[in-house]
Write a protein that holds these residues in place. Structure first.
Motif, PDB file in Angstrom:
ATOM      1  N   ARG A 495       0.862  -1.185   0.000  1.00  0.00           N
ATOM      2  CA  ARG A 495       0.000   0.000   0.000  1.00  0.00           C
ATOM      3  C   ARG A 495       0.893   1.228   0.000  1.00  0.00           C
ATOM      4  O   ARG A 495       1.675   1.430   0.917  1.00  0.00           O
ATOM      5  CB  ARG A 495      -0.914   0.016   1.234  1.00  0.00           C
ATOM      6  CG  ARG A 495      -1.909  -1.116   1.294  1.00  0.00           C
ATOM      7  CD  ARG A 495      -2.928  -0.889   2.396  1.00  0.00           C
ATOM      8  NE  ARG A 495      -2.377  -1.012   3.739  1.00  0.00           N
ATOM      9  CZ  ARG A 495      -2.445  -0.073   4.662  1.00  0.00           C
ATOM     10  NH1 ARG A 495      -3.018   1.095   4.397  1.00  0.00           N
ATOM     11  NH2 ARG A 495      -1.944  -0.259   5.869  1.00  0.00           N
ATOM     12  N   MET A 496       0.777   2.037  -1.036  1.00  0.00           N
ATOM     13  CA  MET A 496       1.567   3.261  -1.120  1.00  0.00           C
ATOM     14  C   MET A 496       0.791   4.409  -0.488  1.00  0.00           C
ATOM     15  O   MET A 496      -0.384   4.613  -0.789  1.00  0.00           O
ATOM     16  CB  MET A 496       1.888   3.591  -2.578  1.00  0.00           C
ATOM     17  CG  MET A 496       2.679   2.499  -3.289  1.00  0.00           C
ATOM     18  SD  MET A 496       4.267   2.146  -2.550  1.00  0.00           S
ATOM     19  CE  MET A 496       5.177   3.610  -3.010  1.00  0.00           C
ATOM     20  N   LYS A 497       1.449   5.133   0.399  1.00  0.00           N
ATOM     21  CA  LYS A 497       0.777   6.228   1.087  1.00  0.00           C
ATOM     22  C   LYS A 497       1.772   7.336   1.391  1.00  0.00           C
ATOM     23  O   LYS A 497       2.978   7.109   1.460  1.00  0.00           O
ATOM     24  CB  LYS A 497       0.119   5.732   2.374  1.00  0.00           C
ATOM     25  CG  LYS A 497       1.034   4.901   3.269  1.00  0.00           C
ATOM     26  CD  LYS A 497       0.255   4.255   4.378  1.00  0.00           C
ATOM     27  CE  LYS A 497       1.174   3.408   5.251  1.00  0.00           C
ATOM     28  NZ  LYS A 497       0.452   2.755   6.347  1.00  0.00           N
ATOM     29  N   LYS A 498       1.240   8.520   1.577  1.00  0.00           N
ATOM     30  CA  LYS A 498       2.085   9.665   1.879  1.00  0.00           C
ATOM     31  C   LYS A 498       2.474   9.669   3.347  1.00  0.00           C
ATOM     32  O   LYS A 498       1.631   9.466   4.221  1.00  0.00           O
ATOM     33  CB  LYS A 498       1.366  10.972   1.533  1.00  0.00           C
ATOM     34  CG  LYS A 498       1.352  11.306   0.051  1.00  0.00           C
ATOM     35  CD  LYS A 498       0.753  12.677  -0.186  1.00  0.00           C
ATOM     36  CE  LYS A 498       0.761  13.028  -1.672  1.00  0.00           C
ATOM     37  NZ  LYS A 498       0.174  14.357  -1.926  1.00  0.00           N
ATOM     38  N   SER A 499       3.750   9.906   3.601  1.00  0.00           N
ATOM     39  CA  SER A 499       4.210  10.077   4.975  1.00  0.00           C
ATOM     40  C   SER A 499       3.889  11.496   5.419  1.00  0.00           C
ATOM     41  O   SER A 499       3.440  12.335   4.629  1.00  0.00           O
ATOM     42  CB  SER A 499       5.713   9.816   5.062  1.00  0.00           C
ATOM     43  OG  SER A 499       6.410  10.806   4.325  1.00  0.00           O
ATOM     44  N   TYR A 500       4.140  11.780   6.694  1.00  0.00           N
ATOM     45  CA  TYR A 500       3.862  13.127   7.197  1.00  0.00           C
ATOM     46  C   TYR A 500       4.733  14.175   6.504  1.00  0.00           C
ATOM     47  O   TYR A 500       4.356  15.337   6.403  1.00  0.00           O
ATOM     48  CB  TYR A 500       4.079  13.177   8.712  1.00  0.00           C
ATOM     49  CG  TYR A 500       3.000  12.456   9.481  1.00  0.00           C
ATOM     50  CD1 TYR A 500       1.701  12.969   9.540  1.00  0.00           C
ATOM     51  CD2 TYR A 500       3.262  11.256  10.129  1.00  0.00           C
ATOM     52  CE1 TYR A 500       0.700  12.309  10.230  1.00  0.00           C
ATOM     53  CE2 TYR A 500       2.271  10.581  10.830  1.00  0.00           C
ATOM     54  CZ  TYR A 500       0.994  11.119  10.874  1.00  0.00           C
ATOM     55  OH  TYR A 500      -0.001  10.460  11.550  1.00  0.00           O
ATOM     56  N   GLY A 501       5.883  13.749   6.006  1.00  0.00           N
ATOM     57  CA  GLY A 501       6.758  14.674   5.299  1.00  0.00           C
ATOM     58  C   GLY A 501       6.388  14.863   3.847  1.00  0.00           C
ATOM     59  O   GLY A 501       7.064  15.598   3.122  1.00  0.00           O
ATOM     60  N   GLY A 502       5.320  14.178   3.392  1.00  0.00           N
ATOM     61  CA  GLY A 502       4.874  14.303   2.014  1.00  0.00           C
ATOM     62  C   GLY A 502       5.492  13.302   1.068  1.00  0.00           C
ATOM     63  O   GLY A 502       5.139  13.245  -0.110  1.00  0.00           O
ATOM     64  N   LYS A 503       6.412  12.479   1.569  1.00  0.00           N
ATOM     65  CA  LYS A 503       7.054  11.473   0.735  1.00  0.00           C
ATOM     66  C   LYS A 503       6.150  10.248   0.618  1.00  0.00           C
ATOM     67  O   LYS A 503       5.538   9.822   1.593  1.00  0.00           O
ATOM     68  CB  LYS A 503       8.400  11.085   1.334  1.00  0.00           C
ATOM     69  CG  LYS A 503       9.204  10.133   0.483  1.00  0.00           C
ATOM     70  CD  LYS A 503      10.541   9.812   1.147  1.00  0.00           C
ATOM     71  CE  LYS A 503      11.344   8.831   0.305  1.00  0.00           C
ATOM     72  NZ  LYS A 503      12.637   8.488   0.952  1.00  0.00           N
ATOM     73  N   ILE A 504       6.078   9.679  -0.596  1.00  0.00           N
ATOM     74  CA  ILE A 504       5.260   8.490  -0.803  1.00  0.00           C
ATOM     75  C   ILE A 504       6.099   7.255  -0.490  1.00  0.00           C
ATOM     76  O   ILE A 504       7.158   7.044  -1.085  1.00  0.00           O
ATOM     77  CB  ILE A 504       4.724   8.429  -2.235  1.00  0.00           C
ATOM     78  CG1 ILE A 504       3.789   9.627  -2.468  1.00  0.00           C
ATOM     79  CG2 ILE A 504       3.984   7.129  -2.488  1.00  0.00           C
ATOM     80  CD1 ILE A 504       3.306   9.761  -3.881  1.00  0.00           C
ATOM     81  N   VAL A 505       5.609   6.466   0.461  1.00  0.00           N
ATOM     82  CA  VAL A 505       6.367   5.302   0.920  1.00  0.00           C
ATOM     83  C   VAL A 505       5.476   4.062   0.865  1.00  0.00           C
ATOM     84  O   VAL A 505       4.257   4.152   1.013  1.00  0.00           O
ATOM     85  CB  VAL A 505       6.881   5.516   2.356  1.00  0.00           C
ATOM     86  CG1 VAL A 505       7.886   6.655   2.402  1.00  0.00           C
ATOM     87  CG2 VAL A 505       5.722   5.776   3.319  1.00  0.00           C
TER      88      VAL A 505
END
Length: 644
Positions: A495-505
Motif C-alpha cells: 500500500r503506497m501512502k504519503k508520509s507526514y513529510g509528504g514522501k510516498i512510501v
C-alpha cells in the motif's frame, strides 16, 4: 513463463484499475423480433464467462443512459425495472440472463432504501416454523422450506459477501432447553440437503467459553445452557451492488440517480408502454419505452402504482426496524446471540458484523420517508433488551451508529380479507403493462425476481431465449473465490501512502486490509490493490499509477482510499453518501468515523468525476444531512436512563 503470464495479468489489471475497459458488454441482448431458437443470443455459458472474467468491466454511465434513450415505440425494451434494491436488481439480472432487453432506473442509489438497512441475516425463519407447527399451517411451512433453500443459494452465489453464522439461543429453564433443542432440530430437518451446519446443545460453562459476555445469572434465573443453530449473514448493500453490476455485465442497462417521473401510455389501449425518466445528476429528461414495467420500488411501490391509477388500493403496510451498532467486545467474533422471545414477547439479537456488533430490532408502524430516523426510545429499548442477557454494562455512549429501515409488508390487492399482512411477497398486475413485486425478504430476493419476470413475460407476451438461470449463477467477484484468497493480496501487494513529510512510501498490505478487500470485492480485490499500489515490479513498469491511495480512510477500519476510486470507476459510485453507506459500510459501522472521512472521500470523487468546487461543497452538505439521520452517541438526544 508463469512470471510473464502473471506480469501480463497484473498489467491488464492495472489498466482496468486506471479506467481502461477491456471488455464492455453494451448490448448483448437482441430485439425480440430478431430472436430465434438458434444462437442469435449468447448462451448462458457465455454470460457466466463474462461475469466470471476478471478483466470484464461494467459499461460506463453514459453508455447505460444511451441504451435507455435508444429505446423507441418501434424497438422498445422488453422490461423496464423501477427500483434498484435487491428485488429490482434481481429482476434485471434474471431478465437479462433470459435473453431479454432490460433497463433499470433507481431514484437514489442501488440499495439506498430498505435493502441496505436489513438485519444482515439470510434466514429461513425459525419463528415461521414455530407458527407452522403450532397452528398446523402448511402455508407457513412451505415458506420455511422455500426460504431455507434460497438461503443456501444466496450464500453459494456470493460466497465472499455471505457466510454461515452460528447463533446462540440462551435457555434459563430445562423446559426451554428441550423446547429450543427440539425446535431447532426440526429447523435442521426442514433444511434437508440445504443445511448449513447441525444445531447442538452447549452447557452453561461451554456457552460462556464461546460467548464470554453472556450473563449466567439474572433476576430469579440462571443459565441452564444454550442451543446453537446456523443461519446466513451478509453484507447487504455490497451484495445489492454486486447484483447491479452483474446485471450490467449480463446486458441490462442500469442507471442509478435517475427517477421515473411519469408513465407513457398507448393512446388507443391505455396500456403503459414506457416512462419519462429524469437523470437526477444532470437534470436531463428522456423517454424510455418498454413492453412491460416492473415496479420494484419497495416501500414506495404504492406511489408508483398511483402514478398509473390515482385510485389504486394501497398494498404496503410499512414497518420500522431499528438497529444499533456497538463495539466488537459486546459479542465474540463468529458467534451471534438470538433471543426468540423476550419478556415482552419480542425478538432480540446481537450479531458480529464487519468487526463490530449489530443489535436489534424493533417492529412498529411508521410513515414512509426517504431517510427514516430511529427514535431515542427505540434505541433505549434495544439497549434495555440486550442488557438482560449480558454481564457487561450496556451504555448509550457505546452506540457507534443507529439506523432505521422500512419493511414493505404487503397485502395482496386481490385478496378479499386483508387482515393478515403477509411476510411473503406479492406479484400483481393491477394496471395493464405494470407488474408490481413487493413484500418478501432479502433471503428470497432471487425467487421473487423470478416470479416477477415470469409475470412480466406473461403480461408482455415476451419471448425469452432461456428459462430462469439465476439459481446457480455466481455474482461478480464470487467465481473462484475462497476464504484463503486474501493471502494473495497480503503476500504480493503493498500500500503506497504519503508520509507526514509528504514522501510516498510503501506500507504493508496487512492481514486486516487484505481480508476486508477479499470479502468486499471477491476475486476483483486485486483491482483495488492495484490502485492502492501493486507489487514493486509493477510500480517500476507503470510509475504513472502512483496515486498514493493506499492509506486507510478512517482509524480502526480497514477501508482504503483506493476503494473510493475503484467504486467510482467500476461500481457507479456517484456521491460521497453512495460510498460511505453502500460501497463501504462506514456510515453504518461508525457514524463519527464516516463524518471524519467525508472530506477525503469528496476529494477523491472530485478527481474521479471532475467535480467543481460548488459540487464538492454540495456533497459535503448532503453527506452531513445524511449522517444526521444515524443516531450515534454524538448526535443523540440523551434521556435520563440506566444506559447513560
Amino acid at each position: 513463463m508463469a512470471a510473464s503470464i502473471r506480469l501480463r495479468r497484473l498489467g491488464a489489471l492495472a489498466a482496468i484499475a486506471g479506467g481502461v475497459h477491456y471488455t464492455i458488454i453494451t448490448n448483448p441482448s437482441v430485439a425480440s423480433s430478431d430472436r430465434g431458437t438458434g444462437g442469435a443470443v449468447p448462451a448462458f455459458a457465455d454470460f457466466k464467462q463474462k461475469i466470471a472474467d476478471p478483466f470484464s468491466a461494467v459499461p460506463s454511465r453514459a453508455v447505460q443512459e444511451a441504451a435507455l434513450i435508444g429505446s423507441s415505440t418501434a424497438n422498445p425494451l422488453d422490461i423496464l425495472v423501477i427500483g434498484g434494491g435487491a428485488t429490482g436488481c434481481g429482476v434485471a439480472l434474471d431478465a437479462a440472463t433470459r435473453g431479454l432487453r432490460v433497463g433499470l432506473v433507481e431514484r437514489e442509489d442501488f440499495s439506498s432504501g430498505t435493502s441496505s438497512r436489513s438485519t444482515k441475516l439470510i434466514h429461513g425463519g425459525v419463528r415461521y416454523l414455530e407458527k407452522a407447527v403450532f397452528n398446523l399451517d402448511y402455508g407457513q411451512l412451505k415458506l420455511v422450506f422455500h426460504a431455507l433453500e434460497e438461503r443456501k443459494q444466496v450464500i453459494d452465489n456470493a460466497p465472499h459477501l455471505c457466510n454461515a453464522l452460528p447463533c446462540m439461543t440462551p435457555c434459563f429453564s430445562w423446559f426451554e432447553v428441550v423446547y429450543y433443542w427440539m425446535g431447532l432440530k426440526m429447523y435442521d430437518l426442514v433444511a434437508g440437503r440445504h443445511l448449513l451446519h447441525l444445531s447442538r446443545y452447549y452447557s452453561a460453562k461451554e456457552s460462556t467459553e464461546l460467548f464470554p459476555t453472556l450473563a449466567t445469572k439474572g433476576k430469579d434465573r440462571s443459565l441452564k445452557g444454550t442451543v446453537v443453530y446456523y443461519d446466513g449473514q451478509m453484507n447487504d448493500s455490497r451484495l445489492n451492488v454486486s447484483l447491479a453490476c452483474t446485471a450490467s455485465l449480463a446486458g441490462a442497462a442500469i442507471l442509478n440517480h435517475s427517477e421515473m417521473i411519469s408513465f407513457l401510455t398507448d393512446e388507443g389501449t391505455g396500456r403503459i408502454i414506457g416512462a419519462r425518466i429524469r437523470n437526477n445528476l444532470s437534470g436531463k429528461e428522456f423517454d424510455t419505452y418498454a413492453k412491460v414495467i416492473v415496479n420494484a420500488a419497495g416501500p414506495f411501490c404504492d406511489s408508483v402504482r398511483t402514478m398509473a391509477d390515482k385510485d389504486a388500493k394501497p398494498i404496503i403496510c410499512p414497518s420500522s426496524g431499528v438497529h444499533i451498532v456497538l463495539p466488537d467486545y459486546y459479542s465474540p467474533e463468529g458467534m451471534g446471540l438470538i433471543v426468540p422471545k423476550t419478556k415482552d414477547g419480542r425478538v432480540v439479537f446481537m450479531l458480529p458484523w464487519l468487526g463490530r456488533t449489530v443489535a436489534g430490532t424493533t417492529d412498529s408502524n411508521t410513515d414512509i420517508t426517504m431517510l427514516p430516523e430511529p427514535h431515542e426510545d427505540e434505541i433505549q429499548f434495544i439497549l434495555d433488551a440486550i442488557s438482560d442477557y449480558l454481564n457487561v454494562k450496556v451504555r448509550r455512549m457505546d452506540v457507534l451508529s443507529a439506523w432505521s429501515g422500512i419493511r414493505p409488508l404487503a397485502t395482496d390487492p386481490r385478496a378479499k380479507n386483508t387482515e393478515n399482512i403477509s411476510r411473503d411477497h406479492v406479484v400483481c398486475e393491477d394496471f395493464p403493462g405494470l407488474v408490481t413485486i413487493t413484500g418478501g425478504k432479502w433471503t428470497t430476493y432471487r425467487s421473487m425476481a423470478e416470479d416477477a419476470v415470469d409475470a412480466a413475460i406473461d403480461s408482455g407476451k415476451l419471448s425469452p431465449t432461456n428459462k430462469c438461470m439465476t439459481y446457480n449463477l455466481q455474482l461478480i467477484g464470487g467465481d473462484g473465490w475462497d476464504p484463503a484468497s486474501f493471502t494473495i493480496l497480503a503476500q504480493q501487494y503493498t500500500r503506497m501512502k504519503k508520509s507526514y513529510g509528504g514522501k510516498i512510501v510503501p506500507g504493508a498490505m496487512d492481514t486486516a486490509v487484505a481480508k476486508h478487500l477479499s470479502h468486499a470485492y471477491g476475486t476483483l480485490a486485486e483491482r483495488v490493490a492495484i490502485i492502492a499500489q501493486a507489487t514493486l515490479p509493477i510500480l517500476y513498469l507503470l510509475p504513472y499509477l502512483n496515486e498514493s491511495l493506499g492509506k486507510r480512510l478512517a482509524h480502526g477500519y480497514p477501508i482504503l482510499e483506493a476503494e473510493v476510486a475503484y467504486c467510482a470507476r467500476h461500481e457507479y459510485c456517484e456521491s460521497a453518501v453512495d460510498f460511505i453507506a453502500r460501497r463501504s459500510r462506514l456510515a453504518f459501522l461508525d457514524t463519527d468515523a464516516a463524518r471524519r472521512a467525508v472530506p477525503r472521500i469528496v476529494q477523491i470523487l472530485a478527481a474521479e468525476h471532475g467535480w467543481d468546487k460548488s459540487r464538492q461543497k454540495q456533497e459535503m452538505h448532503k453527506t452531513k444531512e445524511f449522517l444526521e439521520t444515524f443516531k450515534s452517541s454524538r448526535n443523540a438526544q440523551f434521556y435520563d436512563g440506566k444506559h447513560n
